[in-house]
Design a protein around this motif. Structure first.
Motif, PDB file in Angstrom:
ATOM      1  N   UNK A 180       0.822  -1.098   0.035  1.00 26.52           N
ATOM      2  CA  UNK A 180       0.002   0.015  -0.108  1.00 26.52           C
ATOM      3  C   UNK A 180       0.918   1.348  -0.110  1.00 26.52           C
ATOM      4  N   UNK A 181       2.254   1.043   0.100  1.00 26.55           N
ATOM      5  CA  UNK A 181       3.122   2.235   0.489  1.00 26.55           C
ATOM      6  C   UNK A 181       3.821   2.621  -1.031  1.00 26.55           C
ATOM      7  N   UNK A 182       5.110   2.384  -0.752  1.00 25.54           N
ATOM      8  CA  UNK A 182       5.818   2.930  -1.882  1.00 25.54           C
ATOM      9  C   UNK A 182       5.902   2.285  -3.209  1.00 25.54           C
ATOM     10  N   UNK A 183       5.715   2.891  -4.338  1.00 25.96           N
ATOM     11  CA  UNK A 183       5.503   2.280  -5.682  1.00 25.96           C
ATOM     12  C   UNK A 183       6.782   1.436  -5.803  1.00 25.96           C
ATOM     13  N   UNK A 184       7.708   1.307  -5.320  1.00 20.49           N
ATOM     14  CA  UNK A 184       9.050   0.755  -5.535  1.00 20.49           C
ATOM     15  C   UNK A 184       8.762  -0.968  -5.255  1.00 20.49           C
ATOM     16  N   UNK A 185       7.880  -0.860  -4.125  1.00 18.59           N
ATOM     17  CA  UNK A 185       7.482  -2.442  -3.734  1.00 18.59           C
ATOM     18  C   UNK A 185       6.899  -3.081  -4.755  1.00 18.59           C
ATOM     19  N   UNK A 186       5.940  -2.318  -5.460  1.00 19.38           N
ATOM     20  CA  UNK A 186       4.756  -2.948  -6.522  1.00 19.38           C
ATOM     21  C   UNK A 186       5.560  -3.044  -7.776  1.00 19.38           C
ATOM     22  N   UNK A 187       6.633  -2.365  -8.093  1.00 20.23           N
ATOM     23  CA  UNK A 187       7.188  -2.693  -9.468  1.00 20.23           C
ATOM     24  C   UNK A 187       8.527  -3.480  -9.257  1.00 20.23           C
ATOM     25  N   UNK A 188       8.809  -3.946  -8.029  1.00 25.08           N
ATOM     26  CA  UNK A 188       9.976  -4.823  -7.752  1.00 25.08           C
ATOM     27  C   UNK A 188      11.276  -3.935  -7.830  1.00 25.08           C
TER      28      UNK A 188
END
Length: 531
Positions: A180-188
């Motif tokens: 739910x936080x930083x986009x870097x976690x979602x784009x790996x």
């Protein structure tokens, strides 16, 4: 189904090894926590600390910060703080060597509750220096694990399940915070930065940072899989639960190897042991593969007093006394009620991180690194002593030379945080260097708080307590005439940069720093000392 069958179903006789690991392990963590407070609390928060606890106690109420030190007959002093820490360390040592576990079933409860109460009294008045998630994690675990009982009785299934739910709050909560936080976690891409920008790197962090991009994507994806899925698998039958716990432990060990996070990772490892059965431990060291857990239920119904019923096939276990089972069930039911807000928080779009929902700090929300910093900023505190010249001069004082060696200015090193570009990052955890951690937050903008201003003043006046918390004194105990703070951007030195330095006969750098900026302009301390 008769009473003996119910008791047998609620007995977890195949978790005696896990219980020993959990209780002795948390005893060790409490010992480290009390030792850290003994060494650091007086300088940071004591009578002459950066943010004095007596002043905080006077400005707050019991409801806001409950603590033993609010008792008039035991009001705060540095001496009493150290007494509390010594008592806590003695209790922790007793748990490490297994003294409470050798007594009646109830004995671990008062021992762990005493450690909880003493450390809770410290944390409650610890202000910013004790505002870390692993403080509440240690406290909550200490409150719970005494109810695992002593070796006189088998562990109970309700307590084992409660600790597994604790793991869900820690791991699944952290996973959801990331998603739910930083986009870097979602784009790996988060791990492309993490090893370089984490609060306190260790000797392996640099090597981990320079791993290839596909490796970092695999780290990030693996973190998501383990944190979002594995905790729920702990509620499935054995050996699935043990494999899920093992995956959590392995990922936590990877964090131990590549960073310094105080006792956060070790506490999570210990809690995850609640998912590993004795038979699984024995299989790891060469025993037979553990049987399927669902077969145990049928064995219990057919023979509630047999080995298969009570001990998962590892031999007979003494039945759990009814009175003890009632105590545990009532305690677990109370904990379930306290955990309702945390359950709601896990699935809330406004999820809180490291939040408490009651005064006892039980049933908390946990999480870490919801946002990822992509560059590393470090605050460097420097002093200057006159060598016969009139002054450093404004031009010299504001010199932004990146190597920090300009005209008499000398850098104050810290024990853990990066500073000297040639110094390899140290191994610190599970010990906790609180001042070093807050310096990392200060570089992110937290320097405006009063503790940082007071830190500059104490370093500048040669305060002995503060000097013991930081590294070697560049002026051999002399107080500087001027003090300032600059901010640099740090990155790891590449293999080529280290090789070129060695070829030139220079020390090989661990860090490269650039872009110096003045954070606090030079402060003349001579006037203050004269007054």
């Amino acid at each position: 189904m008769d009473l003996s069958q119910v008791i047998a179903l609620l007995t977890a006789g195949d978790y005696t090894i896990s219980r020993e690991i959990i209780q002795r392990g948390f005893g060790a963590l409490f010992f480290i926590a009390f030792l850290s407070a003994f060494n650091q609390f007086p300088a940071l928060l004591g009578e002459r600390g950066l943010t004095p606890a007596p002043r905080f106690i006077a400005l707050t109420t019991w409801a806001q910060a409950p603590s033993l030190f609010r008792w008039k007959r035991f009001s705060y002093s540095d001496r009493r703080l150290r007494i509390v820490c010594v008592v806590g360390m003695v209790l922790a040592a007793s748990a490490i060597i297994g003294l409470p576990q050798a007594g009646p079933a109830w004995v671990p409860i008062p021992v762990f509750l005493a450690m909880w109460g003493l450390y809770f009294s410290v944390v409650s008045i610890g202000q910013r220096f004790y505002g870390f998630g692993w403080e509440s994690l240690l406290l909550e675990a200490g409150f719970l694990i005494g109810f695992l009982g002593s070796a006189e009785v088998a562990p109970t299934l309700p307590m084992i399940l409660l600790l597994r739910w604790f793991v869900v709050r820690v791991e699944f909560g952290a996973g959801m915070i990331k998603m739910r936080g930083d986009a870097s976690w979602r784009d790996l891409t988060a791990m492309d930065y993490h090893h370089q920008t984490q609060p306190m790197p260790n000797p392996v962090s640099r090597r981990a940072h320079f791993m290839p991009g596909w490796w970092h994507k695999g780290e990030t994806l693996g973190s998501h899989i383990v944190q979002l899925a594995a905790p729920w698998l702990l509620f499935l039958p054995q050996p699935i639960a043990s494999f899920a716990a093992a995956s959590i432990i392995i990922t936590q060990l990877a964090l131990v190897v590549t960073g310094n996070y105080a006792w956060l990772n070790w506490a999570t490892i210990l809690l995850a042991c609640s998912g590993i059965s004795d038979t699984f431990f024995r299989w790891i060291v060469g025993g037979p593969f553990p049987g399927w857990g669902w077969n145990t239920v049928g064995s219990i119904l057919s023979d509630p007093t047999g080995a298969e019923a009570a001990g998962g096939g590892v031999g007979p276990v003494s039945p759990v006394p009814l009175w003890w089972l009632i105590v545990v069930i009532v305690f677990v039911a109370w904990q379930c009620w306290l955990n309702v807000p945390a359950l709601r928080n896990l699935f809330s779009s406004q999820q809180l991180m490291n939040a408490s929902f009651n005064r006892l700090g039980l049933g908390n929300a946990y999480g870490a690194f919801g946002s990822m910093t992509e560059t590393r900023e470090e605050i460097i505190i420097e002093g200057w002593i006159s060598d016969g010249a009139d002054s450093a001069g404004d031009d010299d004082a504001d010199n932004d030379d990146a190597d920090g060696a300009d005209d008499g200015w000398r850098e104050y090193a810290f024990k853990g945080k990066p500073g000297d570009v040639h110094r390899r990052a140290p191994v610190v955890a599970p010990y906790h260097l609180r001042l070093d951690w807050l310096m990392w937050f200060a570089a992110l903008g937290d320097y405006r708080q009063s503790w940082f201003t007071e830190l500059l003043r104490r370093i500048g006046t040669g305060d002995a307590q503060i000097r013991r918390l930081i590294g070697p004194d560049p002026f051999a105990g002399r107080a500087p005439d001027l003090i300032r703070a600059r901010v640099f951007t740090y990155r790891y030195a590449t293999r080529t940069e280290r090789r070129d330095a060695a070829a030139a006969g220079q020390p090989r750098p661990w860090w490269v720093r650039s872009d110096p900026r003045i954070l606090v302009r030079p402060i003349d301390l001579r006037t203050e000392r004269q007054s």
